[in-house]
Design a protein around this motif. Sequence first.
Motif, mmCIF file in Angstrom:
data_model
loop_
_atom_site.group_PDB
_atom_site.id
_atom_site.type_symbol
_atom_site.label_atom_id
_atom_site.label_comp_id
_atom_site.label_asym_id
_atom_site.label_seq_id
_atom_site.Cartn_x
_atom_site.Cartn_y
_atom_site.Cartn_z
ATOM 1 N N TYR A 103 0.817 -1.218 0.000
ATOM 2 C CA TYR A 103 0.000 0.000 0.000
ATOM 3 C C TYR A 103 0.853 1.271 0.000
ATOM 4 C CZ TYR A 103 -3.633 -3.355 1.062
ATOM 5 O OH TYR A 103 -4.481 -4.430 0.998
ATOM 6 N N CYS A 104 2.159 1.093 -0.067
ATOM 7 C CA CYS A 104 3.071 2.231 -0.062
ATOM 8 C C CYS A 104 3.491 2.562 -1.497
ATOM 9 C CB CYS A 104 4.299 1.912 0.789
ATOM 10 S SG CYS A 104 5.472 3.270 0.882
ATOM 11 N N ALA A 105 3.073 3.717 -1.990
ATOM 12 C CA ALA A 105 3.410 4.130 -3.346
ATOM 13 C C ALA A 105 4.819 4.711 -3.421
ATOM 14 C CB ALA A 105 2.408 5.155 -3.847
ATOM 15 N N LEU A 106 5.263 5.332 -2.325
ATOM 16 C CA LEU A 106 6.560 5.995 -2.305
ATOM 17 C C LEU A 106 7.024 6.132 -0.865
ATOM 18 C CD1 LEU A 106 8.779 7.710 -3.830
ATOM 19 C CD2 LEU A 106 7.346 9.698 -3.350
ATOM 20 N N ALA A 107 8.312 5.926 -0.630
ATOM 21 C CA ALA A 107 8.897 6.131 0.693
ATOM 22 C C ALA A 107 10.071 7.094 0.561
ATOM 23 C CB ALA A 107 9.356 4.803 1.294
ATOM 24 N N THR A 108 9.942 8.278 1.136
ATOM 25 C CA THR A 108 11.007 9.270 1.047
ATOM 26 C C THR A 108 10.775 10.388 2.062
ATOM 27 O OG1 THR A 108 12.163 10.808 -0.434
ATOM 28 C CG2 THR A 108 9.798 10.612 -0.721
ATOM 29 N N LYS A 109 11.864 11.041 2.468
ATOM 30 C CA LYS A 109 11.771 12.261 3.276
ATOM 31 C C LYS A 109 12.059 13.501 2.431
ATOM 32 C CE LYS A 109 13.064 10.178 7.737
ATOM 33 N NZ LYS A 109 14.067 10.190 8.851
ATOM 34 N N ASP A 110 12.292 13.282 1.148
ATOM 35 C CA ASP A 110 12.636 14.359 0.228
ATOM 36 C C ASP A 110 11.356 14.916 -0.404
ATOM 37 O OD1 ASP A 110 13.459 15.953 -1.894
ATOM 38 O OD2 ASP A 110 15.174 14.682 -2.381
ATOM 39 N N TRP A 111 11.012 16.166 -0.073
ATOM 40 C CA TRP A 111 9.767 16.741 -0.578
ATOM 41 C C TRP A 111 9.817 17.010 -2.079
ATOM 42 C CZ3 TRP A 111 5.269 16.509 1.746
ATOM 43 C CH2 TRP A 111 5.248 16.298 3.134
ATOM 44 N N ASP A 112 11.000 17.177 -2.629
ATOM 45 C CA ASP A 112 11.107 17.298 -4.084
ATOM 46 C C ASP A 112 10.681 16.009 -4.767
ATOM 47 O OD1 ASP A 112 11.945 19.924 -4.117
ATOM 48 O OD2 ASP A 112 14.082 19.423 -4.072
ATOM 49 N N LYS A 113 11.051 14.870 -4.172
ATOM 50 C CA LYS A 113 10.630 13.578 -4.728
ATOM 51 C C LYS A 113 9.123 13.386 -4.593
ATOM 52 C CE LYS A 113 14.950 10.970 -4.278
ATOM 53 N NZ LYS A 113 15.591 9.756 -3.714
ATOM 54 N N VAL A 114 8.572 13.847 -3.476
ATOM 55 C CA VAL A 114 7.124 13.771 -3.297
ATOM 56 C C VAL A 114 6.424 14.599 -4.373
ATOM 57 C CG1 VAL A 114 5.192 14.367 -1.775
ATOM 58 C CG2 VAL A 114 7.257 13.335 -0.814
ATOM 59 N N ALA A 169 4.375 14.052 -11.783
ATOM 60 C CA ALA A 169 4.740 13.304 -12.994
ATOM 61 C C ALA A 169 4.412 11.819 -12.929
ATOM 62 C CB ALA A 169 6.232 13.483 -13.269
ATOM 63 N N GLY A 170 4.103 11.303 -11.738
ATOM 64 C CA GLY A 170 3.671 9.918 -11.634
ATOM 65 C C GLY A 170 4.807 8.914 -11.491
ATOM 66 N N GLU A 171 4.408 7.659 -11.335
ATOM 67 C CA GLU A 171 5.359 6.568 -11.164
ATOM 68 C C GLU A 171 6.012 6.207 -12.488
ATOM 69 O OE1 GLU A 171 3.946 3.578 -7.797
ATOM 70 O OE2 GLU A 171 2.382 3.865 -9.288
ATOM 71 N N ALA A 185 8.888 1.858 -18.811
ATOM 72 C CA ALA A 185 8.949 2.671 -17.600
ATOM 73 C C ALA A 185 9.216 4.138 -17.918
ATOM 74 C CB ALA A 185 10.023 2.137 -16.657
ATOM 75 N N LEU A 186 9.963 4.411 -18.976
ATOM 76 C CA LEU A 186 10.263 5.797 -19.353
ATOM 77 C C LEU A 186 9.031 6.549 -19.833
ATOM 78 C CD1 LEU A 186 13.712 5.450 -21.131
ATOM 79 C CD2 LEU A 186 13.224 6.836 -19.118
ATOM 80 N N GLY A 187 8.055 5.815 -20.345
ATOM 81 C CA GLY A 187 6.813 6.453 -20.772
ATOM 82 C C GLY A 187 7.034 7.510 -21.838
ATOM 83 N N SER A 188 6.500 8.701 -21.602
ATOM 84 C CA SER A 188 6.577 9.779 -22.591
ATOM 85 C C SER A 188 7.973 10.379 -22.703
ATOM 86 C CB SER A 188 5.596 10.898 -22.222
ATOM 87 O OG SER A 188 6.028 11.567 -21.048
ATOM 88 N N LYS A 189 8.852 10.119 -21.718
ATOM 89 C CA LYS A 189 10.214 10.659 -21.650
ATOM 90 C C LYS A 189 10.262 12.156 -21.383
ATOM 91 C CE LYS A 189 11.915 7.138 -24.885
ATOM 92 N NZ LYS A 189 12.618 6.883 -26.159
ATOM 93 N N ARG A 190 9.137 12.743 -21.028
ATOM 94 C CA ARG A 190 9.109 14.178 -20.745
ATOM 95 C C ARG A 190 9.941 14.488 -19.506
ATOM 96 N NH1 ARG A 190 5.023 17.143 -23.238
ATOM 97 N NH2 ARG A 190 4.965 18.612 -21.500
ATOM 98 N N GLY A 191 10.789 15.503 -19.617
ATOM 99 C CA GLY A 191 11.571 15.981 -18.491
ATOM 100 C C GLY A 191 12.853 15.216 -18.208
ATOM 101 N N ILE A 192 13.133 14.133 -18.958
ATOM 102 C CA ILE A 192 14.338 13.354 -18.658
ATOM 103 C C ILE A 192 15.586 14.042 -19.212
ATOM 104 C CG2 ILE A 192 13.054 11.178 -18.655
ATOM 105 C CD1 ILE A 192 14.501 10.483 -21.318
ATOM 106 N N ILE A 206 10.905 18.121 -13.121
ATOM 107 C CA ILE A 206 9.492 18.470 -13.273
ATOM 108 C C ILE A 206 9.295 19.963 -13.544
ATOM 109 C CG2 ILE A 206 8.710 16.559 -11.847
ATOM 110 C CD1 ILE A 206 8.279 18.558 -9.561
ATOM 111 N N TYR A 207 10.350 20.765 -13.339
ATOM 112 C CA TYR A 207 10.244 22.202 -13.593
ATOM 113 C C TYR A 207 10.551 22.548 -15.055
ATOM 114 C CZ TYR A 207 10.158 22.213 -8.532
ATOM 115 O OH TYR A 207 9.832 21.957 -7.220
ATOM 116 N N HIS A 208 11.075 21.572 -15.776
ATOM 117 C CA HIS A 208 11.271 21.704 -17.222
ATOM 118 C C HIS A 208 10.737 20.423 -17.863
ATOM 119 C CE1 HIS A 208 14.309 24.429 -15.473
ATOM 120 N NE2 HIS A 208 14.051 25.189 -16.516
#
Length: 247
Positions: free
Chosen positions: A37-48, A54-56, A136-143, A235-237
């Motif tokens: 049930y855990c989608a993401l585990a992090t203390k980094d708010w940028d990652k959140v 942008a999604g998984e 997994a790369l999907g649309s490749k936007r922002g990479i 995600i900012y570009h």
Amino acid sequence: ELAKNLGCRAILLQDDTASLRPVSEGGSAACDGLEDYCALATKDWDKVAEFLFAGERKAEVRRTTKETDIYVSLNLDGNGHCDIATGLGFFDHMLEQIGKHGGMDLTIRVKGDLEVDEHHTIEDTALALGECLYQALGSKRGIERYGYALPMDDCLCQVCLDFGGRPWLVWDAEFKREKIGEMPTEMFLHFFKSLSDAARMNLNVKAEGQNEHHKIEGIFKALARALKMAVKRDIYHFELPSSKGVL
């Protein structure tokens, strides 16, 4: 627990999901069974923020033929957790470098016709892993899109790549031994060719040195670092890194 009861998923504000693992794997009894049930585990708010915006970037591939049965699961934004079993110990060790040094969660399970030889197991694993990367790369936007050279003792290994959508391999590495572990050295080129084809990426590999084990391990580590660099997302570009507007 709330996410489980609601039938949704949660973001855990911890460095990883260690506490959510089964007790048999060192987890907490109070949290046992909650990892799914855990989608993401992090203390980094940028990652959140990146996750919410942008999604998984996860993918699963099952490849089944008369020669092999392969399952690959990949999380590009993981923590380097690996669960790999191909039946070839040295191959497992090399694949683990991709997950560990690429910061990706990677599961690979292979049942291959090793009674024939190692060819089908290695080739089909590369194809499944490459397809997983592509999905997994999907649309490749922002990479970042491009990716690394690193030394390993006596060796210098360079892996440069481009997720531009056009597969190509340049291979400049020679091996004098017939096998390293159970893995034929002639299959190294074949692995990277199959990987580049399935992932639709340019791949340029060069290695120099004397120790054959160090040379190929350095290549896999350089690949991992190149992947980590290339899949990094901003995600900012959040646009395609291409003047053509398509990758």
